[in-house]
Design a protein around this motif. Sequence first.
Motif, mmCIF file in Angstrom:
data_model
loop_
_atom_site.group_PDB
_atom_site.id
_atom_site.type_symbol
_atom_site.label_atom_id
_atom_site.label_comp_id
_atom_site.label_asym_id
_atom_site.label_seq_id
_atom_site.Cartn_x
_atom_site.Cartn_y
_atom_site.Cartn_z
ATOM 1 N N UNK A 1 11.212 -2.106 -10.284
ATOM 2 C CA UNK A 1 9.809 -1.717 -10.471
ATOM 3 C C UNK A 1 8.918 -2.313 -9.383
ATOM 4 N N UNK A 2 9.179 -3.543 -8.982
ATOM 5 C CA UNK A 2 8.412 -4.136 -7.882
ATOM 6 C C UNK A 2 8.628 -3.347 -6.594
ATOM 7 N N UNK A 3 9.864 -2.918 -6.353
ATOM 8 C CA UNK A 3 10.149 -2.078 -5.188
ATOM 9 C C UNK A 3 9.346 -0.784 -5.239
ATOM 10 N N UNK A 4 9.333 -0.149 -6.395
ATOM 11 C CA UNK A 4 8.673 1.152 -6.529
ATOM 12 C C UNK A 4 7.149 1.039 -6.492
ATOM 13 N N UNK A 5 6.622 -0.027 -7.063
ATOM 14 C CA UNK A 5 5.173 -0.180 -7.182
ATOM 15 C C UNK A 5 4.546 -0.861 -5.970
ATOM 16 N N UNK A 6 5.369 -1.494 -5.145
ATOM 17 C CA UNK A 6 4.847 -2.176 -3.963
ATOM 18 C C UNK A 6 4.326 -3.562 -4.272
ATOM 19 N N UNK A 7 5.167 -4.411 -4.832
ATOM 20 C CA UNK A 7 4.782 -5.767 -5.173
ATOM 21 C C UNK A 7 5.687 -6.749 -4.445
ATOM 22 N N UNK B 1 0.826 -1.221 0.000
ATOM 23 C CA UNK B 1 0.000 0.000 0.000
ATOM 24 C C UNK B 1 0.856 1.264 0.000
ATOM 25 N N UNK B 2 1.996 1.219 0.679
ATOM 26 C CA UNK B 2 2.870 2.394 0.782
ATOM 27 C C UNK B 2 4.318 1.957 0.533
ATOM 28 N N UNK B 3 4.707 1.820 -0.726
ATOM 29 C CA UNK B 3 6.052 1.324 -1.040
ATOM 30 C C UNK B 3 7.116 2.425 -0.967
ATOM 31 N N UNK B 4 7.366 2.899 0.252
ATOM 32 C CA UNK B 4 8.303 4.015 0.409
ATOM 33 C C UNK B 4 9.742 3.522 0.358
ATOM 34 N N UNK B 5 10.570 4.219 -0.412
ATOM 35 C CA UNK B 5 11.975 3.884 -0.553
ATOM 36 C C UNK B 5 12.842 5.051 -0.089
ATOM 37 N N UNK B 6 13.816 4.766 0.735
ATOM 38 C CA UNK B 6 14.826 5.748 1.132
ATOM 39 C C UNK B 6 15.965 5.724 0.119
ATOM 40 N N UNK B 7 16.420 6.888 -0.292
ATOM 41 C CA UNK B 7 17.590 6.959 -1.164
ATOM 42 C C UNK B 7 18.853 6.810 -0.330
ATOM 43 N N UNK B 8 19.894 6.312 -0.974
ATOM 44 C CA UNK B 8 21.144 6.028 -0.278
ATOM 45 C C UNK B 8 22.306 6.504 -1.141
ATOM 46 N N UNK B 9 23.264 7.168 -0.520
ATOM 47 C CA UNK B 9 24.498 7.567 -1.205
ATOM 48 C C UNK B 9 25.681 7.021 -0.423
ATOM 49 N N UNK B 10 26.568 6.340 -1.111
ATOM 50 C CA UNK B 10 27.770 5.784 -0.491
ATOM 51 C C UNK B 10 28.984 6.390 -1.195
ATOM 52 N N UNK B 11 29.851 7.023 -0.411
ATOM 53 C CA UNK B 11 31.027 7.697 -0.964
ATOM 54 C C UNK B 11 32.287 7.095 -0.351
ATOM 55 N N UNK B 12 33.290 6.899 -1.183
ATOM 56 C CA UNK B 12 34.612 6.474 -0.715
ATOM 57 C C UNK B 12 35.502 7.709 -0.681
ATOM 58 N N UNK B 13 35.965 8.056 0.530
ATOM 59 C CA UNK B 13 36.694 9.311 0.730
ATOM 60 C C UNK B 13 38.133 9.012 1.132
ATOM 61 N N UNK B 14 39.075 9.703 0.477
ATOM 62 C CA UNK B 14 40.499 9.569 0.800
ATOM 63 C C UNK B 14 41.103 10.961 0.959
ATOM 64 N N UNK C 1 25.029 5.613 -5.980
ATOM 65 C CA UNK C 1 23.697 5.868 -5.442
ATOM 66 C C UNK C 1 22.934 4.552 -5.376
ATOM 67 N N UNK C 2 22.127 4.422 -4.343
ATOM 68 C CA UNK C 2 21.350 3.215 -4.147
ATOM 69 C C UNK C 2 20.056 3.582 -3.423
ATOM 70 N N UNK C 3 19.396 2.592 -2.840
ATOM 71 C CA UNK C 3 18.193 2.846 -2.048
ATOM 72 C C UNK C 3 17.945 1.652 -1.144
ATOM 73 N N UNK C 4 17.063 1.828 -0.191
ATOM 74 C CA UNK C 4 16.665 0.735 0.687
ATOM 75 C C UNK C 4 15.253 1.002 1.170
ATOM 76 N N UNK C 5 14.658 0.018 1.807
ATOM 77 C CA UNK C 5 13.320 0.165 2.385
ATOM 78 C C UNK C 5 13.320 -0.402 3.787
ATOM 79 N N UNK C 6 12.524 0.180 4.627
ATOM 80 C CA UNK C 6 12.336 -0.343 5.977
ATOM 81 C C UNK C 6 11.134 -1.285 5.942
#
Length: 620
Positions: free
Chosen positions: A388-394, A286-299, A308-313
Amino acid sequence: MQKLFASIALTAAMSLQIATAQQSGAWKMVEGKISTPWAQNVNAANPHPEYPRPQLVREKWVNLNGMWNYSIVPKVSSEAKPATFQGNILVPFAVESALSGVGKTVGKDSVLWYNRKVNFALKTKNENVLLHFGAVDWECDVFVNGQKAGAHKGGYDAFSIDITSFLVKGNSQDISVRVWDPSSDGPQPRGKQIKNPNSIWYTPVTGIWQTVWLETVPLTYIRSTRNTPDIDKENVVIKTAIKNAQPGDIVKITAFDNGNSVAEKEVSPEEDGVLTIKSPKLWSPETPFLYDLKVSLVRKGKVVDEVKSYFAMRKISMKPDQNGIQRMLLNNKFVFQYGPLDQGWWPDGLYTAPTDEALKFDIVKTKEMGFNMIRKHVKVEPATWYNYCDKLGMLVWQDMPSGDLGNHWEPNPGITGNETEQNRTPESESIYRTEWKEILDETYNFPCIVVYVPFNEAWGQFKTAEITEWTMKYDPSRLVNSASGGNFFPVGDIMDLHHYPAPVMPRPDLFGAKQVIVLGEFGGLGLPVPEHTWQQKNNWGYQSFKNSEELYAKYDSFINSFEPLIKRGLSAAVYTQTTDVEIETNGLMTYDRKVIKMPEAKLMQIHKKLYNPAWGNSNP
């Protein structure tokens, strides 16, 4: 030697050349079978142009889909690249498919060669060039400028080769791929492919069937992330794999909610990043909310690499209801999971959807019909499908593609005692274990996947307890359905029965205290639609009907029979199937997706009752 990278400008020029070749008749879809509406939209100059890896996105990449040279030669004389090629093939469509422009079968006694020249421009010494393949069925060797750069076995998992040291000076690089696929003559995972298609078995798929692409990366780069949410602790653990990490390197991880930073962490490359997500927005159908994720390698304060990526709770789990029957929970609540068996076949592209729009279409229609789950049957899709399944909530149940068939068992719903297992060779076991692990690794970050299915109906089933227990330990964040449809062993989280056509359930008094009870397949109601079938006659369904009205009436009666089953302990059901596939005509849609056999709105309406949460805590 100077490092090289793919030039966007030169690639555009190359695409123009391909387009010109297409206009002169270099590519044409093979005629003779039905096709989807999207077949006419396939652009031979730039097929499947979308970025192929949505869970690990970089800016510098070049798509190598398009026209390649091909030859099919006898396996005994296939070690050297052919001096001449037989024609053009449109990548990423398998050679047997109509959209490849070839439509030929290869088989175990022949090999398929691909070749193309790719333009590059000079770049700095501080970058490497990776050649990526989304999927190649089954065994392949990759050559760059005449030298073997790498090899891979596995038809369903992506792989990459660092080709930097094989590049030559100048603007032209030669890439060749040699593929051998024994199809049903070999022990490897192959799903529904068979050399002589019939009944529920379909056309072989040989060679490249997902996107081929190039990517430039720094000498030290982020290879992957592994994102594990915990809604109870309100955090997500990000594990990164860094290639060529240096002392003092820092991994900076940032989570975003609609562009606003909500959590940030800096760790060493060896450490896990634990981000606190306060009052998390939970992912659900019903509510397929996705958090955006940024991972940086710093030297030394400078960003060396960034993805860039994403995840869901979200959480999938099981717990006994008030009657002591195990229930499948989503985010700690009972949600009845109901969806179609989805095989992901296309009349024009076989394993490969004609376009990205087509790939998305099946999921959208499934959602519009009121399903909240898809069982992806003995096939693995491109990463964009899961995105698409992540975004649409499937919700997704992911099968392992079956292979090395041969063992059988006597189905006996409700009791055990008739189990048999395939006596696989060490080679066959190794092939299965290697590819299953790769599939789990590649799909781990997709929150839509809630169940893994190592085996289906005793098809090549072996060492069930060992494979199931390994899978549960390797990925404890999902439930494991060890043997969908029979050949039951008392292992895994789920007891799964197949029954056609009417819905029934495994006996909760025997299994429900320890395992979730599901109906892994039922239905199979057939309706062949003239002018929309793979062949004109002798089509097949578990039970066939004359028209849509009769089909709907029977289906509606099945839905009305679910209430007592759910109240007794049924947690999920899978209807066969999303579309017709070759001679099977028991789909909700025709194989060409041009006819939807029962109106989406009517299906949505009758499916709503299945999700009544009270049914999961009621006495029968």
